[in-house]
Design a protein around this motif. Structure first.
Motif, PDB file in Angstrom:
ATOM      1  N   ASN A  31     -24.184 -29.574  15.151  1.00 22.28           N
ATOM      2  CA  ASN A  31     -22.655 -30.094  15.902  1.00 22.28           C
ATOM      3  C   ASN A  31     -21.980 -31.407  14.805  1.00 22.28           C
ATOM      4  OD1 ASN A  31     -22.348 -28.257  17.913  1.00 22.28           O
ATOM      5  ND2 ASN A  31     -24.414 -28.954  18.467  1.00 22.28           N
ATOM      6  N   GLY A  32     -22.846 -31.913  13.814  1.00 19.90           N
ATOM      7  CA  GLY A  32     -21.780 -32.794  13.232  1.00 19.90           C
ATOM      8  C   GLY A  32     -22.375 -34.182  13.531  1.00 19.90           C
ATOM      9  N   MET A  33     -23.638 -34.088  14.279  1.00 19.64           N
ATOM     10  CA  MET A  33     -24.507 -35.600  14.197  1.00 19.64           C
ATOM     11  C   MET A  33     -24.902 -36.152  13.299  1.00 19.64           C
ATOM     12  SD  MET A  33     -26.244 -37.515  17.251  1.00 19.64           S
ATOM     13  CE  MET A  33     -25.446 -37.406  18.452  1.00 19.64           C
ATOM     14  N   ILE A  34     -25.188 -35.188  12.427  1.00 17.64           N
ATOM     15  CA  ILE A  34     -26.490 -35.965  11.157  1.00 17.64           C
ATOM     16  C   ILE A  34     -25.164 -36.315  10.184  1.00 17.64           C
ATOM     17  CG2 ILE A  34     -27.489 -35.170   9.584  1.00 17.64           C
ATOM     18  CD1 ILE A  34     -29.108 -35.735  11.906  1.00 17.64           C
ATOM     19  N   ALA A  35     -24.386 -35.885   9.599  1.00 17.42           N
ATOM     20  CA  ALA A  35     -23.783 -36.009   8.780  1.00 17.42           C
ATOM     21  C   ALA A  35     -22.606 -37.559   9.149  1.00 17.42           C
ATOM     22  CB  ALA A  35     -22.334 -35.001   8.812  1.00 17.42           C
ATOM     23  N   ALA A  36     -22.454 -37.304  10.808  1.00 21.80           N
ATOM     24  CA  ALA A  36     -21.476 -38.526  11.126  1.00 21.80           C
ATOM     25  C   ALA A  36     -22.847 -40.175  10.927  1.00 21.80           C
ATOM     26  CB  ALA A  36     -21.931 -38.749  12.405  1.00 21.80           C
ATOM     27  N   LEU A  37     -24.393 -39.425  10.516  1.00 26.12           N
ATOM     28  CA  LEU A  37     -24.730 -40.751  10.325  1.00 26.12           C
ATOM     29  C   LEU A  37     -25.786 -41.096   8.626  1.00 26.12           C
ATOM     30  CD1 LEU A  37     -27.670 -40.091  13.263  1.00 26.12           C
ATOM     31  CD2 LEU A  37     -25.465 -41.922  13.280  1.00 26.12           C
ATOM     32  N   GLU A  38     -24.239 -40.002   8.098  1.00 23.09           N
ATOM     33  CA  GLU A  38     -24.985 -39.479   6.496  1.00 23.09           C
ATOM     34  C   GLU A  38     -25.234 -41.659   5.890  1.00 23.09           C
ATOM     35  OE1 GLU A  38     -24.196 -36.524   2.783  1.00 23.09           O
ATOM     36  OE2 GLU A  38     -22.390 -36.874   4.642  1.00 23.09           O
ATOM     37  N   ARG A  53     -16.443 -45.912  27.299  1.00 18.69           N
ATOM     38  CA  ARG A  53     -15.386 -46.159  26.367  1.00 18.69           C
ATOM     39  C   ARG A  53     -13.907 -45.164  26.642  1.00 18.69           C
ATOM     40  NH1 ARG A  53     -17.958 -47.388  21.647  1.00 18.69           N
ATOM     41  NH2 ARG A  53     -15.751 -47.065  20.165  1.00 18.69           N
ATOM     42  N   ASN A  54     -13.106 -44.893  26.528  1.00 18.95           N
ATOM     43  CA  ASN A  54     -12.076 -44.344  26.808  1.00 18.95           C
ATOM     44  C   ASN A  54     -11.360 -43.656  25.582  1.00 18.95           C
ATOM     45  OD1 ASN A  54     -10.393 -46.250  26.403  1.00 18.95           O
ATOM     46  ND2 ASN A  54      -9.951 -46.879  28.289  1.00 18.95           N
ATOM     47  N   ASP A  55     -12.023 -44.372  24.355  1.00 18.17           N
ATOM     48  CA  ASP A  55     -11.692 -43.786  22.988  1.00 18.17           C
ATOM     49  C   ASP A  55     -11.843 -43.092  22.420  1.00 18.17           C
ATOM     50  OD1 ASP A  55     -13.559 -45.473  22.717  1.00 18.17           O
ATOM     51  OD2 ASP A  55     -12.712 -46.629  20.955  1.00 18.17           O
ATOM     52  N   VAL A  56     -12.303 -42.045  22.876  1.00 23.49           N
ATOM     53  CA  VAL A  56     -13.216 -40.746  21.899  1.00 23.49           C
ATOM     54  C   VAL A  56     -12.620 -40.176  22.587  1.00 23.49           C
ATOM     55  CG1 VAL A  56     -14.533 -42.545  20.899  1.00 23.49           C
ATOM     56  CG2 VAL A  56     -15.212 -41.905  22.577  1.00 23.49           C
ATOM     57  N   PRO A  57     -13.179 -38.678  21.803  1.00 22.07           N
ATOM     58  CA  PRO A  57     -12.874 -37.705  22.711  1.00 22.07           C
ATOM     59  C   PRO A  57     -14.163 -36.885  23.209  1.00 22.07           C
ATOM     60  CG  PRO A  57     -12.852 -36.778  20.490  1.00 22.07           C
ATOM     61  CD  PRO A  57     -12.893 -38.262  20.699  1.00 22.07           C
ATOM     62  N   ASN A  58     -13.894 -36.714  24.792  1.00 19.36           N
ATOM     63  CA  ASN A  58     -16.176 -36.048  25.240  1.00 19.36           C
ATOM     64  C   ASN A  58     -15.934 -34.603  24.403  1.00 19.36           C
ATOM     65  OD1 ASN A  58     -17.767 -36.262  26.793  1.00 19.36           O
ATOM     66  ND2 ASN A  58     -17.004 -36.307  28.457  1.00 19.36           N
ATOM     67  N   GLY A  59     -17.829 -34.875  24.881  1.00 19.01           N
ATOM     68  CA  GLY A  59     -17.811 -34.317  23.365  1.00 19.01           C
ATOM     69  C   GLY A  59     -18.669 -34.688  22.368  1.00 19.01           C
ATOM     70  N   TRP A  60     -18.549 -33.433  20.740  1.00 21.73           N
ATOM     71  CA  TRP A  60     -19.895 -33.551  20.119  1.00 21.73           C
ATOM     72  C   TRP A  60     -19.193 -34.312  18.849  1.00 21.73           C
ATOM     73  CZ3 TRP A  60     -24.702 -33.835  18.973  1.00 21.73           C
ATOM     74  CH2 TRP A  60     -25.752 -32.468  19.938  1.00 21.73           C
ATOM     75  N   ASP A  61     -17.414 -34.191  19.404  1.00 23.05           N
ATOM     76  CA  ASP A  61     -16.957 -35.256  18.132  1.00 23.05           C
ATOM     77  C   ASP A  61     -17.265 -36.799  18.201  1.00 23.05           C
ATOM     78  OD1 ASP A  61     -16.289 -33.787  16.675  1.00 23.05           O
ATOM     79  OD2 ASP A  61     -14.093 -33.431  17.107  1.00 23.05           O
ATOM     80  N   GLY A  62     -17.095 -36.888  19.724  1.00 22.28           N
ATOM     81  CA  GLY A  62     -16.605 -38.081  20.883  1.00 22.28           C
ATOM     82  C   GLY A  62     -18.156 -39.095  20.649  1.00 22.28           C
ATOM     83  N   TRP A  63     -19.602 -38.189  20.665  1.00 19.83           N
ATOM     84  CA  TRP A  63     -20.847 -38.185  20.820  1.00 19.83           C
ATOM     85  C   TRP A  63     -21.325 -38.587  19.248  1.00 19.83           C
ATOM     86  CZ3 TRP A  63     -22.693 -33.202  23.919  1.00 19.83           C
ATOM     87  CH2 TRP A  63     -22.849 -33.156  24.719  1.00 19.83           C
ATOM     88  N   ASN A  64     -20.794 -38.282  18.685  1.00 19.84           N
ATOM     89  CA  ASN A  64     -21.138 -38.611  17.071  1.00 19.84           C
ATOM     90  C   ASN A  64     -20.821 -39.534  16.959  1.00 19.84           C
ATOM     91  OD1 ASN A  64     -22.620 -35.706  17.652  1.00 19.84           O
ATOM     92  ND2 ASN A  64     -20.548 -34.621  15.717  1.00 19.84           N
ATOM     93  N   LYS A  65     -19.749 -40.337  16.903  1.00 18.20           N
ATOM     94  CA  LYS A  65     -18.943 -41.631  16.989  1.00 18.20           C
ATOM     95  C   LYS A  65     -19.367 -42.485  16.903  1.00 18.20           C
ATOM     96  CE  LYS A  65     -14.753 -44.093  17.524  1.00 18.20           C
ATOM     97  NZ  LYS A  65     -14.716 -44.432  15.296  1.00 18.20           N
TER      98      LYS A  65
END
Length: 240
Positions: free
Chosen positions: A45-52, A217-229
């Motif tokens: 779901n992209g979290m590892i890529a976000a932490l690369e 926060r209201n500046d990120v989407p809810n779901g994995w994209d926001g969680w990863n950020k």
């Protein structure tokens, strides 16, 4: 980025568990996936890529173990007492197998615990129960009240695994002193169902005079994209 796969037999659960590890060196970070998640969910779901960048710069080394939520809290086919007992076996596996492995693997004595959704429960509960093992705790849209899983049943094990119950009553400095040394971050995306529990948990922390950060926060989407950020942002801040 180095990636390794681990599979071992848990003496507590009496079955195999799996885990992915990312990086060569750095502060050990154990990431719990969302509810009923698997060891590969953070990668897929992209979290590892976000932490690369944090991983490649050797600031962190990330450990992604399985959860057994479907066999414990979410196993509604067994009595609630059996659910909490299964959770305790999982907790022992994380402490004795995963945390001890991170110590051997990195030479670090304490770990950073992180989780999203119900993974936030695992991160917070373990941090409060075994604070001497933890340097920081990051929860994103976490849920912490296990009463939703026990349907009115209650015993000592339930009490000591529900932070809303045991933390307000905690007075033993043996636990409070190391808890106060942990860096706690609670991130919540506005509108998420976890908002109330995070606000209440922050109130308990304030009452107990435990330092923490509640980030709405209201500046990120809810779901994995926001969680990863947010997970990347919070982990990065630990090294500023």
């Amino acid at each position: 980025m180095e990636e390794t796969y681990h599979k071992w037999y848990s003496q507590f659960l009496k079955r195999d568990l799996e885990m992915l590890v990312f990086g060569e060196f750095g502060e050990p970070v154990i990431l719990f996936p969302h509810k009923k998640g698997r060891f590969y969910d953070c990668k897929d779901n992209g979290m590892i890529a976000a932490l690369e960048s944090l991983i490649d710069s050797r600031k962190i080394k990330v450990y992604c173990p399985d959860t057994i939520d479907e066999e414990s809290w979410y196993n509604f086919s067994v009595h609630p007492s059996e659910r909490v007992k299964k959770h305790l076996l999982y907790e022992s596996t994380i402490i004795k197998d995963v945390v001890e492995f991170t110590k051997y693997d990195t030479g670090k004595e304490r770990v950073i615990l992180g989780g999203v959704d119900f993974g936030g429960y695992h991160a917070l509960n373990l941090s409060l129960k075994r604070p001497e093992l933890v340097s920081a705790m990051i929860s994103v849209n976490g849920f912490y009240d296990i009463k939703q899983f026990i349907m009115g049943y209650y015993d000592e094990d339930c009490y000591f695994n529900n932070p809303f119950d045991y933390l307000p009553n905690l007075t033993d400095r043996k636990y409070l002193d190391p808890i106060e040394k942990i860096k706690f971050i609670f991130g919540v995306i506005e509108g998420d169902l976890s908002m109330r529990e995070n606000l209440e948990m922050s109130s308990i922390f304030k009452f107990k005079k435990i330092g923490h950060r509640l980030d709405l926060r209201n500046d990120v989407p809810n779901g994995w994209d926001g969680w990863n950020k947010l997970m990347n942002e919070y982990l990065s801040q630990l090294f500023d």
